[in-house]
Design a protein around this motif. Sequence first.
Motif, short mmCIF file in Angstrom:
data_model
loop_
_atom_site.label_atom_id
_atom_site.label_comp_id
_atom_site.label_asym_id
_atom_site.label_seq_id
_atom_site.Cartn_x
_atom_site.Cartn_y
_atom_site.Cartn_z
N ASN A 108 0.84 -1.20 0.00
CA ASN A 108 0.00 0.00 0.00
C ASN A 108 0.88 1.25 0.00
O ASN A 108 1.96 1.25 0.57
CB ASN A 108 -0.91 0.02 1.24
CG ASN A 108 -1.96 -1.07 1.19
OD1 ASN A 108 -2.18 -1.78 2.15
ND2 ASN A 108 -2.59 -1.24 0.04
N ALA A 109 0.37 2.27 -0.68
CA ALA A 109 1.06 3.59 -0.76
C ALA A 109 2.42 3.52 -1.44
O ALA A 109 3.27 4.39 -1.24
CB ALA A 109 1.19 4.23 0.62
N GLY A 167 2.94 3.57 -4.78
CA GLY A 167 2.97 4.41 -5.97
C GLY A 167 2.34 3.73 -7.18
O GLY A 167 2.55 4.15 -8.32
N LYS A 168 1.53 2.70 -6.94
CA LYS A 168 0.90 1.96 -8.06
C LYS A 168 -0.15 2.83 -8.75
O LYS A 168 -0.15 2.97 -9.98
CB LYS A 168 0.26 0.65 -7.54
CG LYS A 168 1.24 -0.26 -6.83
CD LYS A 168 0.61 -1.55 -6.38
CE LYS A 168 -0.45 -1.42 -5.31
NZ LYS A 168 0.06 -0.90 -4.01
N THR A 169 -1.05 3.41 -7.96
CA THR A 169 -2.08 4.26 -8.57
C THR A 169 -1.45 5.52 -9.17
O THR A 169 -1.90 6.02 -10.20
CB THR A 169 -3.17 4.60 -7.53
OG1 THR A 169 -3.64 3.38 -6.97
CG2 THR A 169 -4.34 5.33 -8.15
N ASN A 170 -0.39 6.01 -8.53
CA ASN A 170 0.31 7.18 -9.08
C ASN A 170 0.81 6.88 -10.50
O ASN A 170 0.75 7.72 -11.39
CB ASN A 170 1.52 7.56 -8.21
CG ASN A 170 1.10 8.08 -6.84
OD1 ASN A 170 -0.07 8.37 -6.63
ND2 ASN A 170 2.06 8.18 -5.92
N ARG A 182 -7.93 11.37 -10.94
CA ARG A 182 -8.09 11.33 -9.49
C ARG A 182 -8.45 12.66 -8.88
O ARG A 182 -9.09 12.72 -7.84
CB ARG A 182 -6.74 10.98 -8.87
CG ARG A 182 -6.39 9.59 -8.84
CD ARG A 182 -4.97 9.53 -8.35
NE ARG A 182 -4.85 8.60 -7.29
CZ ARG A 182 -3.71 8.37 -6.66
NH1 ARG A 182 -2.64 9.04 -6.98
NH2 ARG A 182 -3.66 7.47 -5.71
N GLU A 204 -1.33 19.13 -7.39
CA GLU A 204 -0.89 18.24 -6.32
C GLU A 204 -0.04 17.06 -6.82
O GLU A 204 0.56 16.34 -6.03
CB GLU A 204 -2.08 17.75 -5.47
CG GLU A 204 -2.97 16.75 -6.14
CD GLU A 204 -4.23 16.44 -5.32
OE1 GLU A 204 -4.61 15.28 -5.27
OE2 GLU A 204 -4.84 17.39 -4.75
N VAL A 255 2.71 17.44 -8.45
CA VAL A 255 4.13 17.82 -8.36
C VAL A 255 4.70 17.32 -7.04
O VAL A 255 4.11 17.54 -5.98
CB VAL A 255 4.30 19.36 -8.47
CG1 VAL A 255 5.77 19.75 -8.35
CG2 VAL A 255 3.70 19.87 -9.77
N1 LIG Z 1 2.85 15.18 -4.73
C1 LIG Z 1 3.35 14.15 -4.05
N2 LIG Z 1 4.65 14.16 -3.66
C2 LIG Z 1 5.19 13.12 -2.98
N3 LIG Z 1 4.49 12.00 -2.66
C3 LIG Z 1 3.20 11.93 -3.02
C4 LIG Z 1 2.57 12.99 -3.73
N4 LIG Z 1 1.28 12.64 -3.94
C5 LIG Z 1 1.11 11.42 -3.39
N5 LIG Z 1 2.26 10.99 -2.83
C6 LIG Z 1 2.49 9.73 -2.10
O1 LIG Z 1 2.16 8.63 -2.92
C7 LIG Z 1 1.74 7.56 -2.07
C8 LIG Z 1 0.44 6.95 -2.57
O2 LIG Z 1 0.68 6.30 -3.76
P1 LIG Z 1 -0.45 5.49 -4.51
O3 LIG Z 1 -1.77 6.14 -4.30
O4 LIG Z 1 0.02 5.29 -5.87
O5 LIG Z 1 -0.43 4.15 -3.67
P2 LIG Z 1 -0.77 2.66 -4.14
O6 LIG Z 1 0.50 1.93 -4.39
O7 LIG Z 1 -1.79 2.69 -5.22
O8 LIG Z 1 -1.37 2.12 -2.80
P3 LIG Z 1 -2.71 1.28 -2.44
O9 LIG Z 1 -2.34 -0.16 -2.59
O10 LIG Z 1 -2.89 1.66 -1.01
O11 LIG Z 1 -3.81 1.74 -3.32
C9 LIG Z 1 1.53 8.11 -0.69
O12 LIG Z 1 2.59 7.68 0.13
C10 LIG Z 1 1.58 9.61 -0.89
O13 LIG Z 1 2.12 10.27 0.20
#
Ligand SMILES: Nc1ncnc2c1ncn2[C@@H]1O[C@H](COP(=O)(O)OP(=O)(O)OP(=O)(O)O)[C@@H](O)[C@H]1O
Length: 358
Positions: free
Chosen positions: A32-33, A35-38, A53, A59, A61
């Motif tokens: 979790n968190a 960076g997959k959805t990112n 999203r 946001e 950046v």
């Molecule tokens: N602008 C930003 N700068 C730095 N970090 C960021 C920024 N925006 C989001 N994040 C970080 O990205 C992370 C979330 O990433 P993401 O949503 O891609 O998670 P994920 O891998 O999809 O997780 P999950 O399995 O929980 O869905 C969080 O730790 C958040 O703090």
Amino acid sequence: MWIKSLSLRNFRNYRELEWEPSSGINLLKGPNAAGKTNLLEALYFVLCGRSFRTSREEEVVRTGEATALVKGKVATAWGEIETEVRFRNKTKLLLYQGKPASRRDFPGEKVVLLFRPEDLLVVTGTPAERRALFDRILAKLVPGYEEVLTRYRRALEQRNALLRLPGEREEELEIWTEALVSSGALLYRLRVEGLGLIGPLTSSFYRELVGKRLVLRYATSAVSPTRDKPFTEQFAKALSASAEKERVLGQTLVGPHRDDFLFVVEGEDLRYKGSRGEVRAAVLALRLAEAELLEKITKERTIFFLDDVFSEFDPQRRRALISYLEGRQSFVTSAEPELKLPGRTFFIEQGRLRADDY
Ligand SMILES: Nc1ncnc2c1ncn2[C@@H]1O[C@H](COP(=O)(O)OP(=O)(O)OP(=O)(O)O)[C@@H](O)[C@H]1O
């Protein structure tokens, strides 16, 4: 169509990334968190020039940085294209083939099928959630849908504002009521037409997945048009019948903004009688039907973005989904460490990606 490469600088939790995804299934695994959805969001920028999203795109950046960059190469039926999105000081600049461009120049939403966890709940969710999903789908499939929806929403907003105003504004109210009725009638027609397109295909996918008969039904609020009593007449009548109540509550109580899309299996509303698996299969069937219709329109293979939904399906539906994804590019995220899919697997942790092909 498929994304050949992606470059990122200071995008969310990615400091720097150069990536060449596979043209088939890309499984993106990580905690979790991570960076997959990112990453999906960045890929979506390459195709659509916008986030799926957030509307506050500044946001994306990376915290503490002033600029960010997303760049991608995309293979299409007419050759390779390059798109780029630059973020600086709360502004966004789009480039297509290296030149300033608008979102219309990008491949666009019609080549993407984005499937998110909240979509899975739509059958048993609120009517507003079902309308939002169907509006998104029909806007891609039915010419003119988005424009009519915008007109209807504007009329509704204006009419509601007048209903909330103290004092008589009868003339103005009449004008917006007319606009609401005419755009509402069009919207109704396009929704019924849209369901006529996607309904039968959804049924056939559902039959393959579950072996039962699914029908998509459009349920109108207080209006049941017939040949003799068309929608316009009934809608206007329903509005005047609820006029007093509308004044008290300050809002329009009937119309397409209150209508619903129902999933009916063997004559029973899936909201009340469906198992968890059947409910999920119904949404899957709907999205596969959407992909099939989009491909007919775009003449391109749809790119699938499956964010955290794959693990929600049982083995039989997983197999069906995998066989559908084969031959198409897809990005499948999962936090399930044991998950294995044909294609390539990448592991993501703290904004870093590595191939995980062993
Ligand atoms: N602008 C930003 N700068 C730095 N970090 C960021 C920024 N925006 C989001 N994040 C970080 O990205 C992370 C979330 O990433 P993401 O949503 O891609 O998670 P994920 O891998 O999809 O997780 P999950 O399995 O929980 O869905 C969080 O730790 C958040 O703090």
